[in-house]
Design a protein around this motif. Sequence first.
Motif, PDB file in Angstrom:
ATOM      1  N   GLY A 133     -55.573 -15.912 -10.068  1.00 31.26           N
ATOM      2  CA  GLY A 133     -54.794 -16.995  -9.422  1.00 31.26           C
ATOM      3  C   GLY A 133     -55.690 -17.431  -7.955  1.00 31.26           C
ATOM      4  N   PHE A 134     -55.952 -16.271  -7.193  1.00 28.84           N
ATOM      5  CA  PHE A 134     -56.534 -16.452  -5.902  1.00 28.84           C
ATOM      6  C   PHE A 134     -57.958 -17.507  -6.195  1.00 28.84           C
ATOM      7  CE2 PHE A 134     -59.979 -15.587  -3.054  1.00 28.84           C
ATOM      8  CZ  PHE A 134     -59.438 -16.080  -1.866  1.00 28.84           C
ATOM      9  N   PHE A 135     -58.765 -16.963  -7.021  1.00 23.89           N
ATOM     10  CA  PHE A 135     -60.077 -17.690  -7.454  1.00 23.89           C
ATOM     11  C   PHE A 135     -59.959 -19.019  -7.880  1.00 23.89           C
ATOM     12  CE2 PHE A 135     -61.939 -13.428  -7.001  1.00 23.89           C
ATOM     13  CZ  PHE A 135     -62.939 -13.583  -6.110  1.00 23.89           C
ATOM     14  N   LEU A 136     -58.937 -19.249  -8.829  1.00 28.33           N
ATOM     15  CA  LEU A 136     -58.459 -20.514  -9.596  1.00 28.33           C
ATOM     16  C   LEU A 136     -57.987 -21.434  -8.499  1.00 28.33           C
ATOM     17  CD1 LEU A 136     -56.840 -19.572 -13.023  1.00 28.33           C
ATOM     18  CD2 LEU A 136     -59.004 -20.913 -12.547  1.00 28.33           C
ATOM     19  N   LEU A 137     -57.247 -20.998  -7.641  1.00 30.19           N
ATOM     20  CA  LEU A 137     -56.835 -21.929  -6.502  1.00 30.19           C
ATOM     21  C   LEU A 137     -57.913 -22.122  -5.509  1.00 30.19           C
ATOM     22  CD1 LEU A 137     -54.118 -23.292  -5.224  1.00 30.19           C
ATOM     23  CD2 LEU A 137     -53.907 -21.369  -3.883  1.00 30.19           C
ATOM     24  N   THR A 138     -58.801 -21.444  -5.337  1.00 33.74           N
ATOM     25  CA  THR A 138     -59.675 -21.735  -4.316  1.00 33.74           C
ATOM     26  C   THR A 138     -60.701 -22.483  -4.877  1.00 33.74           C
ATOM     27  OG1 THR A 138     -60.833 -19.492  -4.525  1.00 33.74           O
ATOM     28  CG2 THR A 138     -59.462 -19.465  -2.756  1.00 33.74           C
ATOM     29  N   GLU A 139     -61.289 -22.293  -6.257  1.00 37.59           N
ATOM     30  CA  GLU A 139     -62.306 -23.066  -6.742  1.00 37.59           C
ATOM     31  C   GLU A 139     -61.700 -24.488  -7.316  1.00 37.59           C
ATOM     32  OE1 GLU A 139     -65.479 -22.218  -6.931  1.00 37.59           O
ATOM     33  OE2 GLU A 139     -65.157 -20.596  -5.883  1.00 37.59           O
ATOM     34  N   HIS A 140     -60.513 -24.488  -7.395  1.00 34.67           N
ATOM     35  CA  HIS A 140     -59.997 -25.910  -7.920  1.00 34.67           C
ATOM     36  C   HIS A 140     -59.250 -26.401  -7.202  1.00 34.67           C
ATOM     37  CE1 HIS A 140     -62.343 -25.097 -11.708  1.00 34.67           C
ATOM     38  NE2 HIS A 140     -61.884 -23.857 -11.773  1.00 34.67           N
ATOM     39  N   THR A 141     -59.163 -26.347  -5.935  1.00 35.61           N
ATOM     40  CA  THR A 141     -58.167 -27.037  -4.850  1.00 35.61           C
ATOM     41  C   THR A 141     -57.812 -28.481  -5.087  1.00 35.61           C
ATOM     42  OG1 THR A 141     -58.858 -25.320  -3.340  1.00 35.61           O
ATOM     43  CG2 THR A 141     -57.269 -27.077  -2.331  1.00 35.61           C
ATOM     44  N   ALA A 142     -59.090 -29.144  -5.243  1.00 34.57           N
ATOM     45  CA  ALA A 142     -58.927 -30.457  -5.426  1.00 34.57           C
ATOM     46  C   ALA A 142     -58.228 -31.074  -6.676  1.00 34.57           C
ATOM     47  CB  ALA A 142     -60.371 -31.231  -5.448  1.00 34.57           C
ATOM     48  N   HIS A 143     -58.176 -29.973  -7.559  1.00 43.31           N
ATOM     49  CA  HIS A 143     -57.252 -30.484  -9.058  1.00 43.31           C
ATOM     50  C   HIS A 143     -55.970 -30.295  -8.734  1.00 43.31           C
ATOM     51  CE1 HIS A 143     -61.301 -31.003 -10.949  1.00 43.31           C
ATOM     52  NE2 HIS A 143     -61.688 -29.683 -10.715  1.00 43.31           N
ATOM     53  N   VAL A 144     -55.890 -28.976  -8.035  1.00 45.08           N
ATOM     54  CA  VAL A 144     -54.313 -28.709  -7.632  1.00 45.08           C
ATOM     55  C   VAL A 144     -53.566 -29.722  -7.065  1.00 45.08           C
ATOM     56  CG1 VAL A 144     -53.013 -27.118  -6.650  1.00 45.08           C
ATOM     57  CG2 VAL A 144     -54.849 -26.206  -8.136  1.00 45.08           C
ATOM     58  N   PHE A 145     -54.424 -30.111  -5.868  1.00 44.85           N
ATOM     59  CA  PHE A 145     -53.846 -31.054  -5.143  1.00 44.85           C
ATOM     60  C   PHE A 145     -53.625 -32.447  -5.542  1.00 44.85           C
ATOM     61  CE2 PHE A 145     -55.332 -28.439  -1.124  1.00 44.85           C
ATOM     62  CZ  PHE A 145     -54.041 -27.907  -1.106  1.00 44.85           C
ATOM     63  N   GLY A 146     -54.518 -32.740  -6.411  1.00 40.16           N
ATOM     64  CA  GLY A 146     -54.305 -34.181  -7.214  1.00 40.16           C
ATOM     65  C   GLY A 146     -53.333 -34.119  -8.291  1.00 40.16           C
ATOM     66  N   ALA A 147     -52.641 -32.947  -8.523  1.00 41.82           N
ATOM     67  CA  ALA A 147     -51.809 -32.903  -9.799  1.00 41.82           C
ATOM     68  C   ALA A 147     -50.405 -32.730  -8.815  1.00 41.82           C
ATOM     69  CB  ALA A 147     -51.891 -31.738 -10.566  1.00 41.82           C
ATOM     70  N   LEU A 148     -50.283 -32.549  -7.698  1.00 37.78           N
ATOM     71  CA  LEU A 148     -49.008 -32.288  -6.956  1.00 37.78           C
ATOM     72  C   LEU A 148     -48.075 -33.780  -6.848  1.00 37.78           C
ATOM     73  CD1 LEU A 148     -50.011 -30.476  -3.696  1.00 37.78           C
ATOM     74  CD2 LEU A 148     -48.728 -29.455  -5.578  1.00 37.78           C
ATOM     75  N   PRO A 149     -48.545 -34.978  -6.979  1.00 42.22           N
ATOM     76  CA  PRO A 149     -47.794 -36.032  -6.942  1.00 42.22           C
ATOM     77  C   PRO A 149     -46.945 -36.021  -8.576  1.00 42.22           C
ATOM     78  CG  PRO A 149     -49.769 -36.639  -5.922  1.00 42.22           C
ATOM     79  CD  PRO A 149     -49.867 -35.372  -6.499  1.00 42.22           C
ATOM     80  N   PHE A 150     -47.846 -35.893  -9.374  1.00 40.14           N
ATOM     81  CA  PHE A 150     -47.174 -35.720 -10.809  1.00 40.14           C
ATOM     82  C   PHE A 150     -46.417 -34.520 -10.945  1.00 40.14           C
ATOM     83  CE2 PHE A 150     -51.357 -37.661 -11.297  1.00 40.14           C
ATOM     84  CZ  PHE A 150     -51.109 -38.986 -11.608  1.00 40.14           C
ATOM     85  N   LEU A 151     -46.208 -33.444 -10.184  1.00 39.56           N
ATOM     86  CA  LEU A 151     -45.534 -32.290 -10.378  1.00 39.56           C
ATOM     87  C   LEU A 151     -44.404 -32.631  -9.612  1.00 39.56           C
ATOM     88  CD1 LEU A 151     -48.065 -29.316  -9.881  1.00 39.56           C
ATOM     89  CD2 LEU A 151     -46.810 -30.137 -11.830  1.00 39.56           C
ATOM     90  N   LEU A 152     -44.327 -33.279  -8.423  1.00 39.25           N
ATOM     91  CA  LEU A 152     -43.291 -33.777  -7.754  1.00 39.25           C
ATOM     92  C   LEU A 152     -42.310 -34.667  -8.765  1.00 39.25           C
ATOM     93  CD1 LEU A 152     -41.604 -33.878  -5.138  1.00 39.25           C
ATOM     94  CD2 LEU A 152     -42.919 -35.692  -4.663  1.00 39.25           C
ATOM     95  N   VAL A 153     -42.796 -35.530  -9.223  1.00 40.48           N
ATOM     96  CA  VAL A 153     -41.708 -36.678 -10.141  1.00 40.48           C
ATOM     97  C   VAL A 153     -41.537 -35.748 -11.390  1.00 40.48           C
ATOM     98  CG1 VAL A 153     -42.040 -38.684 -11.621  1.00 40.48           C
ATOM     99  CG2 VAL A 153     -43.390 -38.555  -9.441  1.00 40.48           C
ATOM    100  N   PHE A 154     -42.186 -34.826 -11.988  1.00 41.52           N
ATOM    101  CA  PHE A 154     -41.633 -34.266 -13.035  1.00 41.52           C
ATOM    102  C   PHE A 154     -40.449 -33.374 -12.623  1.00 41.52           C
ATOM    103  CE2 PHE A 154     -42.109 -30.552 -16.126  1.00 41.52           C
ATOM    104  CZ  PHE A 154     -41.846 -31.474 -17.185  1.00 41.52           C
ATOM    105  N   GLY A 155     -40.763 -32.486 -11.198  1.00 40.83           N
ATOM    106  CA  GLY A 155     -39.626 -31.879 -10.889  1.00 40.83           C
ATOM    107  C   GLY A 155     -38.460 -32.504 -10.598  1.00 40.83           C
ATOM    108  N   CYS A 156     -38.515 -33.844 -10.064  1.00 42.54           N
ATOM    109  CA  CYS A 156     -37.386 -34.737 -10.004  1.00 42.54           C
ATOM    110  C   CYS A 156     -36.563 -35.072 -11.238  1.00 42.54           C
ATOM    111  CB  CYS A 156     -37.898 -36.042  -9.341  1.00 42.54           C
ATOM    112  SG  CYS A 156     -38.075 -35.657  -7.422  1.00 42.54           S
TER     113      CYS A 156
END
Length: 78
Positions: A28-51
Motif C-alpha cells: 500500500g505504501f509503494f502503490l500510494l507513493t508511485e501512483h499519487t497523481a492517480h489517487v488524487f485524480g480519483a478523489l473528486p469521483f470518490l467524494l461524489v460516490f460517497g455522497c
Amino acid sequence: MAIEPQHDANWIPSRTIMALVLFSAVAGFFLLTEHTAHVFGALPFLLVFGCLLMHLFMHGGHGSHAQSQDEQHQPGES
C-alpha cells in the motif's frame, strides 16, 4: 446459571496473518507513493460516490416520503 464463553487472554495472530498484514502495508505504501497523481485524480469521483452512498443508506431512518391521507387534505384548503 449461564455459562460464559472463555476468551483467550494471550491472543497473538499467526505468522501467516502477520506476514500478510506487513506485506499489505508495504504494498500500500509503494502503490500510494508511485501512483499519487492517480489517487488524487480519483478523489473528486470518490467524494461524489460517497455522497450518493450516504444518501442511499443513511436516509432509511426517517420513514417514507409519501404523505398520509390526513396531510394531503387539510381543512380550509381547496
